[in-house]
Design a protein around this motif. Structure first.
Motif, PDB file in Angstrom:
ATOM      1  N   ARG A  36      17.109 -48.772  42.786  1.00  0.00           N
ATOM      2  CA  ARG A  36      18.396 -48.081  42.887  1.00  0.00           C
ATOM      3  C   ARG A  36      18.875 -47.592  41.539  1.00  0.00           C
ATOM      4  NH1 ARG A  36      22.770 -51.379  45.857  1.00  0.00           N
ATOM      5  NH2 ARG A  36      21.112 -52.680  46.666  1.00  0.00           N
ATOM      6  N   VAL A  37      18.601 -48.387  40.497  1.00  0.00           N
ATOM      7  CA  VAL A  37      18.984 -47.977  39.129  1.00  0.00           C
ATOM      8  C   VAL A  37      18.238 -46.698  38.766  1.00  0.00           C
ATOM      9  CG1 VAL A  37      18.849 -48.608  36.708  1.00  0.00           C
ATOM     10  CG2 VAL A  37      19.561 -50.296  38.365  1.00  0.00           C
ATOM     11  N   ALA A  40      19.610 -43.772  40.651  1.00  0.00           N
ATOM     12  CA  ALA A  40      20.899 -43.309  40.124  1.00  0.00           C
ATOM     13  C   ALA A  40      20.699 -42.488  38.856  1.00  0.00           C
ATOM     14  CB  ALA A  40      21.824 -44.495  39.859  1.00  0.00           C
ATOM     15  N   PHE A  41      19.897 -43.024  37.916  1.00  0.00           N
ATOM     16  CA  PHE A  41      19.677 -42.290  36.673  1.00  0.00           C
ATOM     17  C   PHE A  41      18.901 -41.003  36.919  1.00  0.00           C
ATOM     18  CE2 PHE A  41      21.801 -44.426  33.493  1.00  0.00           C
ATOM     19  CZ  PHE A  41      21.547 -45.784  33.453  1.00  0.00           C
ATOM     20  N   SER A  44      21.263 -38.474  38.269  1.00  0.00           N
ATOM     21  CA  SER A  44      22.123 -37.992  37.181  1.00  0.00           C
ATOM     22  C   SER A  44      21.377 -36.975  36.332  1.00  0.00           C
ATOM     23  CB  SER A  44      22.567 -39.143  36.287  1.00  0.00           C
ATOM     24  OG  SER A  44      23.180 -40.140  37.037  1.00  0.00           O
ATOM     25  N   LEU A  47      21.119 -33.733  38.160  1.00  0.00           N
ATOM     26  CA  LEU A  47      22.384 -32.992  38.197  1.00  0.00           C
ATOM     27  C   LEU A  47      22.685 -32.351  36.857  1.00  0.00           C
ATOM     28  CD1 LEU A  47      24.701 -35.231  40.368  1.00  0.00           C
ATOM     29  CD2 LEU A  47      23.981 -32.914  40.850  1.00  0.00           C
ATOM     30  N   TRP A  48      22.405 -33.079  35.752  1.00  0.00           N
ATOM     31  CA  TRP A  48      22.638 -32.494  34.428  1.00  0.00           C
ATOM     32  C   TRP A  48      21.734 -31.287  34.216  1.00  0.00           C
ATOM     33  CZ3 TRP A  48      26.724 -32.861  31.664  1.00  0.00           C
ATOM     34  CH2 TRP A  48      27.466 -34.041  31.611  1.00  0.00           C
ATOM     35  N   LEU A  50      20.526 -29.357  36.531  1.00  0.00           N
ATOM     36  CA  LEU A  50      21.048 -28.291  37.385  1.00  0.00           C
ATOM     37  C   LEU A  50      22.233 -27.608  36.711  1.00  0.00           C
ATOM     38  CD1 LEU A  50      19.997 -27.657  40.233  1.00  0.00           C
ATOM     39  CD2 LEU A  50      21.959 -28.850  41.139  1.00  0.00           C
ATOM     40  N   LEU A  51      23.086 -28.439  36.087  1.00  0.00           N
ATOM     41  CA  LEU A  51      24.281 -27.908  35.433  1.00  0.00           C
ATOM     42  C   LEU A  51      23.911 -27.027  34.255  1.00  0.00           C
ATOM     43  CD1 LEU A  51      27.371 -28.001  35.339  1.00  0.00           C
ATOM     44  CD2 LEU A  51      27.198 -29.910  33.788  1.00  0.00           C
ATOM     45  N   PHE A  52      22.970 -27.506  33.414  1.00  0.00           N
ATOM     46  CA  PHE A  52      22.556 -26.713  32.252  1.00  0.00           C
ATOM     47  C   PHE A  52      21.929 -25.403  32.699  1.00  0.00           C
ATOM     48  CE2 PHE A  52      23.407 -28.714  28.283  1.00  0.00           C
ATOM     49  CZ  PHE A  52      23.533 -30.062  28.535  1.00  0.00           C
ATOM     50  N   GLN A  54      22.482 -23.791  35.536  1.00  0.00           N
ATOM     51  CA  GLN A  54      23.531 -22.927  36.094  1.00  0.00           C
ATOM     52  C   GLN A  54      24.315 -22.271  34.969  1.00  0.00           C
ATOM     53  OE1 GLN A  54      24.495 -22.578  39.593  1.00  0.00           O
ATOM     54  NE2 GLN A  54      25.566 -20.874  38.634  1.00  0.00           N
ATOM     55  N   HIS A  55      24.649 -23.052  33.915  1.00  0.00           N
ATOM     56  CA  HIS A  55      25.420 -22.509  32.799  1.00  0.00           C
ATOM     57  C   HIS A  55      24.636 -21.428  32.078  1.00  0.00           C
ATOM     58  CE1 HIS A  55      28.361 -22.353  29.598  1.00  0.00           C
ATOM     59  NE2 HIS A  55      27.407 -22.539  28.704  1.00  0.00           N
ATOM     60  N   ASP A  58      24.580 -18.340  34.235  1.00  0.00           N
ATOM     61  CA  ASP A  58      25.878 -17.656  34.206  1.00  0.00           C
ATOM     62  C   ASP A  58      26.064 -16.893  32.903  1.00  0.00           C
ATOM     63  OD1 ASP A  58      27.704 -20.340  35.889  1.00  0.00           O
ATOM     64  OD2 ASP A  58      26.496 -18.673  36.666  1.00  0.00           O
ATOM     65  N   THR A  59      25.696 -17.534  31.770  1.00  0.00           N
ATOM     66  CA  THR A  59      25.861 -16.886  30.462  1.00  0.00           C
ATOM     67  C   THR A  59      25.003 -15.630  30.392  1.00  0.00           C
ATOM     68  OG1 THR A  59      26.086 -19.108  29.562  1.00  0.00           O
ATOM     69  CG2 THR A  59      25.867 -17.316  27.986  1.00  0.00           C
TER      70      THR A  59
ATOM     71  N   PRO B  13      31.422 -17.276  31.656  1.00  0.00           N
ATOM     72  CA  PRO B  13      31.357 -18.564  32.332  1.00  0.00           C
ATOM     73  C   PRO B  13      32.126 -19.623  31.551  1.00  0.00           C
ATOM     74  CG  PRO B  13      29.307 -18.144  31.221  1.00  0.00           C
ATOM     75  CD  PRO B  13      30.135 -16.909  31.047  1.00  0.00           C
ATOM     76  N   HIS B  49      24.616 -47.623  35.610  1.00  0.00           N
ATOM     77  CA  HIS B  49      23.983 -46.491  36.295  1.00  0.00           C
ATOM     78  C   HIS B  49      24.947 -45.872  37.295  1.00  0.00           C
ATOM     79  CE1 HIS B  49      23.349 -49.992  38.824  1.00  0.00           C
ATOM     80  NE2 HIS B  49      23.010 -49.213  39.833  1.00  0.00           N
ATOM     81  N   THR B  56      28.782 -38.111  36.186  1.00  0.00           N
ATOM     82  CA  THR B  56      27.989 -36.871  36.238  1.00  0.00           C
ATOM     83  C   THR B  56      28.398 -36.004  37.412  1.00  0.00           C
ATOM     84  OG1 THR B  56      26.120 -38.007  35.251  1.00  0.00           O
ATOM     85  CG2 THR B  56      25.658 -35.966  36.398  1.00  0.00           C
ATOM     86  N   PHE B  60      29.929 -32.215  37.141  1.00  0.00           N
ATOM     87  CA  PHE B  60      29.284 -31.099  37.842  1.00  0.00           C
ATOM     88  C   PHE B  60      30.287 -30.350  38.706  1.00  0.00           C
ATOM     89  CE2 PHE B  60      25.505 -29.066  39.321  1.00  0.00           C
ATOM     90  CZ  PHE B  60      25.729 -28.750  40.642  1.00  0.00           C
ATOM     91  N   TYR B  63      32.821 -28.359  36.636  1.00  0.00           N
ATOM     92  CA  TYR B  63      32.349 -27.079  36.110  1.00  0.00           C
ATOM     93  C   TYR B  63      32.532 -25.981  37.157  1.00  0.00           C
ATOM     94  CZ  TYR B  63      29.116 -23.514  34.399  1.00  0.00           C
ATOM     95  OH  TYR B  63      28.565 -22.340  33.978  1.00  0.00           O
TER      96      TYR B  63
END
Lengths: 69, 110
Positions: A36-37, A40-41, A44, A47-48, A50-52, A54-55, A58-59, B13, B49, B56, B60, B63
């Motif tokens: 599970r640890v 979770a990581f 995370s 998701l990070w 995905l965020l980078f 997407q940013h 967009d830029t 953005p 965690h 996180t 997300f 944003y």
């Protein structure tokens, strides 16, 4: 005494069906659930990423549409 | 997380660090800490965690909320400016008077 134990049904009763409070276990906090640890990581990190992504998309889109690149 | 149409893609953005991200990440983190506290675990030192994952997720979502917010305000501004351009009679600049013209002459009574 042994004869009584042989006859007694209690010998054959499995612990799974027992409703005594002594068979319930508390959550063991000393041994982490590493799966599970890791999940979770891992989520995370995903998701990070995905965020980078997407940013950066967009830029780039903004620069292209405004003639900056 | 609203869907942003084509016209919204020409907006700059939001930065990776923005207010909504920070706030929602804080909300996620505090909810993880509260979850620990309710279950009689050390609030901040346990379940890192979980804290990191919820923070996180908050970051997300923040944003995308900021992106939608920027688009909404840009659209409202554009509509307002278009309305002002189409109805100049309603937005006549008021004639400005200086204070010297308004103020009465001063006669001190000492």
């Amino acid at each position: 005494m042994t004869f009584n134990r042989l006859l007694s049904r209690a010998v054959f009763v499995s612990r799974a069906g027992c409703r005594s409070a002594f068979t319930g276990s508390k959550p063991d906090m000393t041994n982490p659930n590493w799966f599970r640890v890791g999940l979770a990581f891992g989520t995370s990190a995903f998701l990070w990423g995905l965020l980078f992504k997407q940013h950066s998309t967009d830029t780039h889109e903004y620069k292209v549409r405004n003639g900056l690149e | 997380m609203g869907f942003i149409p084509e016209e919204g893609k020409s907006l700059p953005p939001p930065g990776l660090v923005n207010r909504n991200s920070l706030w929602l990440a804080g909300v996620g983190w505090v909810s993880a800490v509260l979850h620990n506290a309710i279950n009689h675990r050390p609030p901040v030192k346990s379940g890192v965690h979980r804290q990191f994952l919820l923070a996180t997720i908050g970051w997300f979502i923040g944003y995308h909320v900021t992106k939608y917010e920027n688009y909404t305000y840009a659209r409202l501004d554009r509509d307002m400016n278009e309305y002002i351009k189409l109805h100049p009679d309603k937005f006549v600049p008021k004639e400005q008077k200086t204070f010297a013209e308004i103020v009465e002459p001063f006669h001190p009574v000492r």
